[in-house]
Design a protein around this motif. Structure first.
Motif, PDB file in Angstrom:
ATOM      1  N   GLY A  27       6.947 -74.445 -33.655  1.00  0.00           N
ATOM      2  CA  GLY A  27       5.492 -74.969 -34.374  1.00  0.00           C
ATOM      3  C   GLY A  27       5.527 -76.411 -34.811  1.00  0.00           C
ATOM      4  O   GLY A  27       4.783 -77.092 -34.879  1.00  0.00           O
ATOM      5  N   LEU A  28       6.914 -76.542 -35.526  1.00  0.00           N
ATOM      6  CA  LEU A  28       7.084 -77.974 -36.079  1.00  0.00           C
ATOM      7  C   LEU A  28       7.053 -79.012 -34.871  1.00  0.00           C
ATOM      8  O   LEU A  28       6.250 -79.935 -34.925  1.00  0.00           O
ATOM      9  CB  LEU A  28       8.320 -78.051 -36.645  1.00  0.00           C
ATOM     10  CG  LEU A  28       8.887 -79.478 -37.198  1.00  0.00           C
ATOM     11  CD1 LEU A  28       7.853 -79.802 -38.437  1.00  0.00           C
ATOM     12  CD2 LEU A  28      10.140 -79.351 -37.892  1.00  0.00           C
ATOM     13  N   ILE A  64      -4.857 -76.399 -34.523  1.00  0.00           N
ATOM     14  CA  ILE A  64      -5.088 -75.310 -35.219  1.00  0.00           C
ATOM     15  C   ILE A  64      -4.508 -74.046 -34.795  1.00  0.00           C
ATOM     16  O   ILE A  64      -3.961 -73.153 -35.178  1.00  0.00           O
ATOM     17  CB  ILE A  64      -6.682 -75.330 -35.228  1.00  0.00           C
ATOM     18  CG1 ILE A  64      -7.348 -76.433 -35.919  1.00  0.00           C
ATOM     19  CG2 ILE A  64      -7.321 -73.854 -35.866  1.00  0.00           C
ATOM     20  CD1 ILE A  64      -8.854 -76.434 -35.882  1.00  0.00           C
ATOM     21  N   VAL A  65      -4.743 -73.931 -33.433  1.00  0.00           N
ATOM     22  CA  VAL A  65      -4.093 -72.510 -32.821  1.00  0.00           C
ATOM     23  C   VAL A  65      -2.665 -72.665 -32.925  1.00  0.00           C
ATOM     24  O   VAL A  65      -2.130 -71.516 -33.276  1.00  0.00           O
ATOM     25  CB  VAL A  65      -4.325 -72.736 -31.210  1.00  0.00           C
ATOM     26  CG1 VAL A  65      -3.494 -71.546 -30.293  1.00  0.00           C
ATOM     27  CG2 VAL A  65      -5.738 -72.573 -31.016  1.00  0.00           C
ATOM     28  N   ARG A  69      -0.836 -69.470 -34.851  1.00  0.00           N
ATOM     29  CA  ARG A  69       0.213 -68.701 -34.220  1.00  0.00           C
ATOM     30  C   ARG A  69       1.700 -68.897 -34.851  1.00  0.00           C
ATOM     31  O   ARG A  69       2.174 -67.792 -35.003  1.00  0.00           O
ATOM     32  CB  ARG A  69       0.345 -69.195 -32.608  1.00  0.00           C
ATOM     33  CG  ARG A  69       1.485 -68.678 -31.897  1.00  0.00           C
ATOM     34  CD  ARG A  69       1.666 -67.106 -31.882  1.00  0.00           C
ATOM     35  NE  ARG A  69       2.732 -66.438 -31.284  1.00  0.00           N
ATOM     36  CZ  ARG A  69       3.955 -66.438 -31.651  1.00  0.00           C
ATOM     37  NH1 ARG A  69       4.149 -66.914 -33.006  1.00  0.00           N
ATOM     38  NH2 ARG A  69       4.952 -65.964 -31.120  1.00  0.00           N
ATOM     39  N   PHE A  70       2.104 -70.050 -34.869  1.00  0.00           N
ATOM     40  CA  PHE A  70       3.560 -70.233 -35.392  1.00  0.00           C
ATOM     41  C   PHE A  70       3.816 -70.079 -36.921  1.00  0.00           C
ATOM     42  O   PHE A  70       4.739 -70.127 -37.160  1.00  0.00           O
ATOM     43  CB  PHE A  70       4.158 -71.506 -34.754  1.00  0.00           C
ATOM     44  CG  PHE A  70       4.129 -71.228 -33.070  1.00  0.00           C
ATOM     45  CD1 PHE A  70       5.139 -70.580 -32.639  1.00  0.00           C
ATOM     46  CD2 PHE A  70       3.183 -72.000 -32.532  1.00  0.00           C
ATOM     47  CE1 PHE A  70       5.075 -70.517 -31.285  1.00  0.00           C
ATOM     48  CE2 PHE A  70       3.336 -71.953 -31.034  1.00  0.00           C
ATOM     49  CZ  PHE A  70       4.496 -71.070 -30.475  1.00  0.00           C
ATOM     50  N   PHE A  71       2.706 -70.478 -37.762  1.00  0.00           N
ATOM     51  CA  PHE A  71       3.061 -70.862 -39.062  1.00  0.00           C
ATOM     52  C   PHE A  71       2.421 -69.715 -39.796  1.00  0.00           C
ATOM     53  O   PHE A  71       3.086 -69.120 -40.830  1.00  0.00           O
ATOM     54  CB  PHE A  71       2.609 -72.172 -39.687  1.00  0.00           C
ATOM     55  CG  PHE A  71       3.173 -73.312 -39.036  1.00  0.00           C
ATOM     56  CD1 PHE A  71       4.761 -73.260 -39.096  1.00  0.00           C
ATOM     57  CD2 PHE A  71       2.521 -74.216 -38.562  1.00  0.00           C
ATOM     58  CE1 PHE A  71       5.323 -74.479 -38.808  1.00  0.00           C
ATOM     59  CE2 PHE A  71       3.302 -75.199 -38.030  1.00  0.00           C
ATOM     60  CZ  PHE A  71       4.779 -75.390 -38.037  1.00  0.00           C
ATOM     61  N   LEU A  72       1.249 -69.266 -39.465  1.00  0.00           N
ATOM     62  CA  LEU A  72       0.603 -67.982 -40.163  1.00  0.00           C
ATOM     63  C   LEU A  72       0.940 -66.766 -39.553  1.00  0.00           C
ATOM     64  O   LEU A  72       0.603 -65.844 -39.983  1.00  0.00           O
ATOM     65  CB  LEU A  72      -0.932 -68.231 -40.078  1.00  0.00           C
ATOM     66  CG  LEU A  72      -1.372 -69.449 -40.897  1.00  0.00           C
ATOM     67  CD1 LEU A  72      -3.081 -69.544 -40.700  1.00  0.00           C
ATOM     68  CD2 LEU A  72      -1.005 -69.455 -42.269  1.00  0.00           C
ATOM     69  N   ARG A  77       0.209 -58.269 -32.436  1.00  0.00           N
ATOM     70  CA  ARG A  77       1.190 -57.478 -32.976  1.00  0.00           C
ATOM     71  C   ARG A  77       1.176 -57.248 -34.665  1.00  0.00           C
ATOM     72  O   ARG A  77       1.420 -56.229 -35.012  1.00  0.00           O
ATOM     73  CB  ARG A  77       2.530 -57.685 -32.793  1.00  0.00           C
ATOM     74  CG  ARG A  77       2.996 -57.579 -31.107  1.00  0.00           C
ATOM     75  CD  ARG A  77       4.154 -58.077 -30.963  1.00  0.00           C
ATOM     76  NE  ARG A  77       4.671 -59.223 -31.499  1.00  0.00           N
ATOM     77  CZ  ARG A  77       5.811 -59.910 -31.522  1.00  0.00           C
ATOM     78  NH1 ARG A  77       6.397 -59.680 -30.455  1.00  0.00           N
ATOM     79  NH2 ARG A  77       5.968 -61.095 -32.083  1.00  0.00           N
ATOM     80  N   ALA A  78       0.748 -58.469 -35.053  1.00  0.00           N
ATOM     81  CA  ALA A  78       0.778 -58.607 -36.794  1.00  0.00           C
ATOM     82  C   ALA A  78      -0.155 -57.548 -37.373  1.00  0.00           C
ATOM     83  O   ALA A  78      -1.423 -57.672 -36.988  1.00  0.00           O
ATOM     84  CB  ALA A  78       0.557 -60.037 -36.997  1.00  0.00           C
TER      85      ALA A  78
END
Length: 125
Positions: A27-28, A64-65, A69-72, A77-78
């Protein structure tokens, strides 16, 4: 009752930590790249052509995506998929609100200013 059980911090599985670290790293890197591209275009003096504007908008939407996906960690599955369903619902509501607002502003502008730039006749309703 012993308070020993409540004093211990919960331990995370090493697999979870490794997966989370991998997600944050991806994500970073993606966020930095998706920020650098528009920044480079603007600072490099790229013209305001349609291609440049679309590139900047596309980078913003992809970012935004990436954040979702990677930070939120909003995935299918969540939380049994409920976080994804509520996110999609929110996006649909925002799209309806934005499209409706643009549509209303366009038609208000066209209908409130008859004769301005339309050859003297009011536009049809």
């Amino acid at each position: 009752m012993s308070s020993h059980h409540h004093d211990e911090a919960p331990r995370l599985a090493p697999e979870y930590i490794a997966e989370a670290r991998k997600d944050y790293t991806i994500g970073l890197i993606a966020s930095v790249v998706l920020t650098a591209i528009p920044f480079g275009l603007v600072m490099g003096g790229a013209s305001g052509s349609l291609g440049v504007v679309l590139t900047i908008v596309f980078a913003a939407l992809v970012q935004i995506v990436v954040h979702i996906r990677f930070f939120l960690h909003v995935t299918a599955r969540a939380q049994g998929g409920w976080s994804l369903i509520t996110t999609v619902f929110t996006i649909v509501i925002l799209a309806i609100m934005i499209a409706g607002s643009v549509w209303i502003m366009y038609h208000l502008n066209a209908n409130m200013m008859p004769g301005m730039g339309t050859g003297g006749e009011a536009p049809p309703l």
